[in-house]
Each structure stands twice: as structure tokens, then as C-alpha cells.
Motif scaffolding. Structure first.
Motif, PDB file in Angstrom:
ATOM      1  N   LYS A 188     -15.351-104.585  62.650  1.00  0.00           N
ATOM      2  CA  LYS A 188     -14.249-104.693  63.224  1.00  0.00           C
ATOM      3  C   LYS A 188     -14.056-103.224  63.806  1.00  0.00           C
ATOM      4  O   LYS A 188     -14.526-102.251  63.234  1.00  0.00           O
ATOM      5  CB  LYS A 188     -12.997-104.977  62.232  1.00  0.00           C
ATOM      6  N   THR A 189     -13.082-103.130  64.833  1.00  0.00           N
ATOM      7  CA  THR A 189     -12.813-101.831  65.529  1.00  0.00           C
ATOM      8  C   THR A 189     -11.912-101.057  64.536  1.00  0.00           C
ATOM      9  O   THR A 189     -11.240-101.492  63.643  1.00  0.00           O
ATOM     10  CB  THR A 189     -12.064-102.041  66.764  1.00  0.00           C
ATOM     11  N   ASP A 232     -15.945 -94.422  70.427  1.00  0.00           N
ATOM     12  CA  ASP A 232     -15.242 -94.291  71.573  1.00  0.00           C
ATOM     13  C   ASP A 232     -15.196 -93.231  72.283  1.00  0.00           C
ATOM     14  O   ASP A 232     -14.912 -92.179  71.831  1.00  0.00           O
ATOM     15  CB  ASP A 232     -13.555 -94.800  71.116  1.00  0.00           C
ATOM     16  N   ILE A 294     -15.631-104.591  76.443  1.00  0.00           N
ATOM     17  CA  ILE A 294     -16.126-104.663  75.060  1.00  0.00           C
ATOM     18  C   ILE A 294     -14.845-103.960  74.463  1.00  0.00           C
ATOM     19  O   ILE A 294     -13.991-103.484  74.943  1.00  0.00           O
ATOM     20  CB  ILE A 294     -17.047-103.313  74.949  1.00  0.00           C
ATOM     21  N   SER A 295     -14.719-104.773  73.064  1.00  0.00           N
ATOM     22  CA  SER A 295     -13.292-104.568  72.241  1.00  0.00           C
ATOM     23  C   SER A 295     -13.351-102.927  71.806  1.00  0.00           C
ATOM     24  O   SER A 295     -14.482-102.567  71.143  1.00  0.00           O
ATOM     25  CB  SER A 295     -13.539-105.552  71.292  1.00  0.00           C
ATOM     26  N   ASP A 297     -10.588-100.188  69.939  1.00  0.00           N
ATOM     27  CA  ASP A 297      -9.186 -99.565  69.315  1.00  0.00           C
ATOM     28  C   ASP A 297      -8.523 -99.109  70.335  1.00  0.00           C
ATOM     29  O   ASP A 297      -8.647 -97.701  70.458  1.00  0.00           O
ATOM     30  CB  ASP A 297      -9.546 -98.897  68.130  1.00  0.00           C
ATOM     31  N   ASN A 298      -7.481 -99.685  71.348  1.00  0.00           N
ATOM     32  CA  ASN A 298      -7.005 -99.225  72.307  1.00  0.00           C
ATOM     33  C   ASN A 298      -5.759 -98.706  71.705  1.00  0.00           C
ATOM     34  O   ASN A 298      -4.487 -99.102  72.197  1.00  0.00           O
ATOM     35  CB  ASN A 298      -6.858-100.243  73.438  1.00  0.00           C
TER      36      ASN A 298
END
Length: 561
Positions: A188-189, A232, A294-295, A297-298
């Protein structure tokens, strides 16, 4: 003197005094104790692995020419190794730190002393754990001051600050990785991004977890920015203030002004900031760049730049950061980076190339009967997924141990194809060999390596880090590399010199270096997710013509396997 606005201010200043630099090269000694500490960053405290109880860990302050001894004692339940990211470690791979490459990890309850010289380098680097995902919390800055009497090749700042950008998980990051592997899917992010370990007030329960610096009107500040995030690339900006880029990866650059910077995991960037705005409180902010499906954590991490005398009750405003998928900003920003290339700091770009390498970057999915998903995501260079050994590769090379690795890594992919064309789902023969496959490089030869992204599963930007060396980024482009046309566009005069470079999404990057540092040197994607999937290999650089150009003997306390 201005400084941090937090409860650690006196401690911070006392540490700065303790680590003061003398007029001549010194022997610097540090003690790093790896331990577990409860830390709260969002809504609850959790145990994390730290160094000396600090998150981020202590800054290593040295001067160019110093000898550094750092004794690392492991009190945590995990095996540990520390990498001194960007330090070239001439002939001394034993101090480089990647687990099972230059050393076996430090076992729980054991110690190892990293002993190295800081030669021909000055600027901002960093250190971090180099095993599994432990660098999420085990990392810190390295500040190398110039030799005594040598000034910066830019206006002298009035004060300096270190800004480490990172990622935070509310769960044990090692358990997050195990769960992802069990499913055969990406973990998970992260739950937040951080600036010096703190997410800022945009997150729930984080009002007291905001990093702040105090500045004075009219003064100039040097910010040493490090991207310690695991997965990231990040934009960074300060509301209302221009950033003047003066250094990347501990190499001076031609200064240029920008509203924001882009910094990939593993990279460092030094910027000058002039406190020339109306006295107020201004947000510093960092958030991801991702121009592929791509997913991530934004979420935006914030810290505060506060003018002296302004009360804490004033609410800061956010800066205008580029959008999540702003490819044009990313390409334009990277195109502005140039080596200083002055008489004092020349850019010694190899003009003649002895060895041409072309590595394709691929993602894939292999069958996995034990995974809940039935498949496991993998990554590869030239269709080879790297298998980690159970003994240090440098040790095996030094003692000529058989059956540990082979030196037949291909210079080119076995099957050429339209690398960035329509999405491909096949692995194109991706293999996991029984032994790690390395590439042998002749001592003092010049190497050009083209890293080519592919559309296997998906295109994506990949920051690549080469241990033991700096390299020159002579070219970059979108689409497939054309060996007949693209080299004519290379910058061979003042290309940026780095240790970590981003390969653009659906594109390529060309780097050059001289293989004058014997040893076994890791090269890998600095996205921890992809490194774990096998997106890595190593160069075996042969010894030179005499003992003075050969690998040093291993230290007596080298951790056993």
C-alpha cells in the motif's frame, strides 16, 4: 542567529557546535545506534527503527579531505546496513554499505565501523539503510564543507538548513512489504509525506508536527534538500519565494532561478532563498510527480518559513506546485541543469567511449503459486530480474569465490522490440537466473550507458543510482533511443554531473563515466518498490595496473554472512 522554531532548538545548536569543523583535515568519529523508538507523526505513536533515537537521523558534518569513522551498533530486531549515498569510496567498497553487495548486514547486537575518506567532494549527500524498506525511517543528511579557505562559487549564505523529504506509513513498513509480497501486489502507498519527519498541518492530528524555520528580512539562506522518500519523485516550492539552484548531488551547477524544483528519490538539490518578501509566514510544500497511471500517495507535506517577529497565529498560504502529472515542467526543469564547468570545477566529460551499454527497464508479472493473486510483479534490466546473493558480492570477488555470481550480464537486451510502443503484457522472456549476473568493466575504461524505459505493463519514470561514481547525464529524450541520431544531440560540454538520474516516463537517459574506481558497484532503481522486484545489477570494475589502483583489503570487523 536564526534557527529552527521547535523544542529541539537548543539541542540543534549544541550539536552544530559540537560538530564544528577545524582548519585542517580531521579524523571524525560518530556512533550510530540502531534502535526502535515510539514516534507520533499523525494520530498515534508507533515504533519505528531510528538512529540514536532521532527521526530523521543525525547529520554527519565533515570537511572535504576528512577521514570519517562511523561505528554502527544494531540494537533493532532487523539486520541492518548503512549506505553513504553519493560518497565515491575510492578503492573502498567495504564502506559503501548495500547489503549482500559490498557487505553482509550487521546482525542484531553486532557492530561495524564504516571507515572512509572524503576525497574530492563537497556539498550535500545523505546516508540511509540499504536493506529492505528500512530506509523509510533510517536516514539522515551528510554535509561536506569545502576545504578551509575555499568559498562557495555562489553568494555566501547567512545560514543553512537541511530539508529531508520523506514518506510515512502508519503501519510497520516491513509488515507492509510482507503483505504486498504475500498478495503478489505492490504494498500500500504511504499515508503521508514529510519534511524533516513531519507532515505539517494539512494532516489530521498533526498540528504539533510541523517543521519551521525562522528567517530575517534581507538575508540569504541555503537549503540543502534531500529526497529520502522510498517511491515518489517530489515537487518542492516555497510560497512567494524564488529558488536558485546551485548544486545537485554534491556537484555545483550553473545557477538558475525557478518557482519549484523536481527531486527524485536519492537525489539532493541545494537552493538559495532570499528573504525578500513582506514579513509573514509562508508554506514550504512537497508533493509527488507521477505522469504514469500508477497509484501514489498524492498528499502534500508542508513546513513553514517564518519571518522573525511574525506571530504563530498568522495562517500561511500554500505555494503553487506543478500538477501531479506535469511532464512539461519535469522535462523543462531537468533541461536547465548544467555543470558549473569552471576552471576550478571542470566538467571532465569522457569524449571517447570504450564500452557502449544499452539497458532496458521492464516490469512484468511471473507466476506465483504461493501468492494470493496467483502472480508476482517483477522488474528487470535487459529482461533479467536480479537475484540477491547470500554472501557479499565484493567479498566473493576479492577472494575469488566460485559459484556466487557470473559476469555475463548482457550489454544489450536479448530481444529488441518497440520499447515504448503499445502496452505490452508479456515478459519477453524475463528470467531469474540461479546466480546474480554482473557486468565486468575494464579499469579506467570509459562507459556510456543508455537506460531505456519500456511499456512492459506500463511506462514509468525511474531514478537510477550508481554506487561508487558520479556520471555525466549527456542526453535524454522521450520515445525509443535512436543510436544513429540521438548521440548528435548530446551535451558534451557542461552536462549535469550526478549520482542519481531520472529516466523519463516512456523515454531514455544516456550517462557517461570513467571506470577508475575498482570494486563491485551496485546500480539500481531508487524506487524501493522496483529494487525489491529485481530492477538492479552491479558492475565489477577490475583492478588497475598496481596495488595503488586496486581494491583495499577488507577491514577485520567486516560483518560475517
Amino acid at each position: 542567529m536564526t534557527g529552527e522554531i521547535n523544542i529541539f532548538r537548543l539541542f540543534f545548536l549544541s550539536v552544530m557546535g559540537y560538530l564544528s569543523i577545524s582548519a585542517t583535515a580531521e579524523l571524525k568519529k560518530y556512533q550510530f545506534d540502531i534502535q526502535v523508538k515510539n514516534v507520533s507523526r499523525l494520530c498515534h505513536a508507533k515504533p519505528i527503527v531510528t538512529v540514536n533515537g532521532m527521526f530523521p537521523g543525525p547529520t554527519v558534518y565533515v570537511r572535504e579531505g576528512d577521514r570519517v569513522l562511523i561505528n554502527v551498533t544494531n540494537y533493532a530486531q532487523y539486520n541492518m546496513s548503512i549506505h553513504w549515498h553519493g560518497l565515491k569510496q575510492y578503492r573502498n567498497g567495504w564502506a559503501d554499505g548495500p547489503a549482500y553487495v559490498t557487505q553482509c548486514p550487521i546482525q542484531t547486537g553486532q557492530s561495524y565501523t564504516y571507515d572512509f575518506n572524503v576525497t574530492g567532494q563537497r556539498g550535500t549527500l545523505w546516508w540511509h539503510a540499504h536493506i529492505s524498506w528500512l530506509r523509510a525511517t533510517v536516514h539522515g543528511a551528510i554535509v561536506i564543507m569545502p576545504k578551509q579557505g575555499t568559498s562557495y562559487p555562489f553568494p555566501q549564505p547567512d545560514f543553512e538548513f537541511n530539508l529531508l523529504l520523506g514518506e510515512w506509513w502508519n503501519d510497520d513498513v516491513e509488515e507492509v512489504v510482507k503483505q504486498g509480497n504475500k498478495l503478489g501486489l505492490p504494498p500500500k502507498t504511504s499515508d503521508a509525506h514529510t519534511i524533516n519527519g513531519k507532515p505539517g498541518p494539512l494532516f489530521l492530528c498533526s498540528e504539533k508536527h510541523t517543521y519551521a524555520i525562522e528567517v530575517e528580512q534581507g538575508k540569504t539562506y541555503l537549503l540543502r534538500i534531500i529526497n529520502a522518500a522510498l517511491n515518489d519523485e517530489l515537487f518542492f516550492a516555497i510560497n512567494g519565494h524564488k529558488l536558485t539552484v546551485v548544486e545537485v548531488d554534491a556537484v555545483y551547477t550553473k545557477p538558475f532561478s525557478t518557482n519549484a524544483i523536481l527531486i527524485a528519490p536519492g537525489q539532493t538539490t541545494n537552493v538559495l532563498v532570499r528573504a525578500d518578501q513582506v514579513p509573514d509566514r509562508y508554506f514550504m510544500a512537497a508533493r509527488p510527480f507521477m505522469d504514469a497511471p500508477i497509484s501514489v500517495d498524492n498528499k502534500t507535506a508542508t513546513a513553514i518559513l517564518q519571518y522573525k517577529g511574525i506571530p504563530n497565529t498568522i495562517v500561511p498560504k500554500l505555494p503553487q506546485l506543478p500538477s501531479l502529472n506535469d511532464t512539461n515542467f519535469a522535462l523543462n526543469y531537468n533541461s536547465k541543469l548544467r555543470s558549473l564547468n569552471s576552471p576550478q570545477f571542470p566538467a571532465k566529460v569522457p569524449l571517447k567511449v570504450d564500452r557502449h551499454l544499452f539497458y532496458t527497464i521492464g516490469l512484468g508479472a511471473n507466476p506465483c503459486p504461493t501468492c494470493q493473486n496467483g502472480t508476482r510483479l517483477t522488474a528487470s534490466l535487459n529482461n533479467i530480474t536480479f537475484l540477491m546473493p547470500q554472501i557479499g558480492l565484493l567479498q566473493a570477488h576479492y577472494y575469488n569465490l566460485k559459484g556466487v555470481f557470473t559476469m555475463d550480464f548482457p550489454d544489450h537486451p536479448p530481444t529488441p522490440f518497440n520499447y515504448t510502443g503499445a502496452p505490452l503484457t508479456a515478459n519477453l522472456g524475463t528470467t531469474v537466473s540461479n546466480l546474480p549476473r554482473l557486468s565486468k568493466i575494464a579499469f579506467n575504461s570509459t562507459v556510456e550507458l543508455v537506460l531505456q524505459d519500456t511499456n512492459l505493463l506500463s511506462v514509468e519514470s525511474h531514478p537510477f543510482h550508481l554506487h561508487g561514481y558520479n556520471f555525466f547525464v549527456v542526453g535524454s529524450g522521450i520515445g525509443n533511443f535512436d543510436p544513429n541520431k540521438d548521440p548528435a544531440k548530446y551535451n558534451l560540454v557542461d552536462p549535469p554531473e550526478r549520482n542519481t538520474v531520472g529516466v523519463p516516463t516512456g523515454g531514455w537517459t544516456a550517462i557517461r563515466f570513467r571506470a577508475d574506481n575498482p570494486g563491485v558497484w551496485f546500480i539500481h532503481c531508487h524506487l524501493e518498490l522496483h529494487t525489491g522486484w529485481g530492477l538492479k545489477t552491479a558492475f565489477v570494475v577490475e583492478n588497475g595496473p598496481s596495488p595503488d589502483y586496486s581494491i583495499l583489503p577488507p577491514p577485520k570487523d567486516l560483518p560475517p554472512c
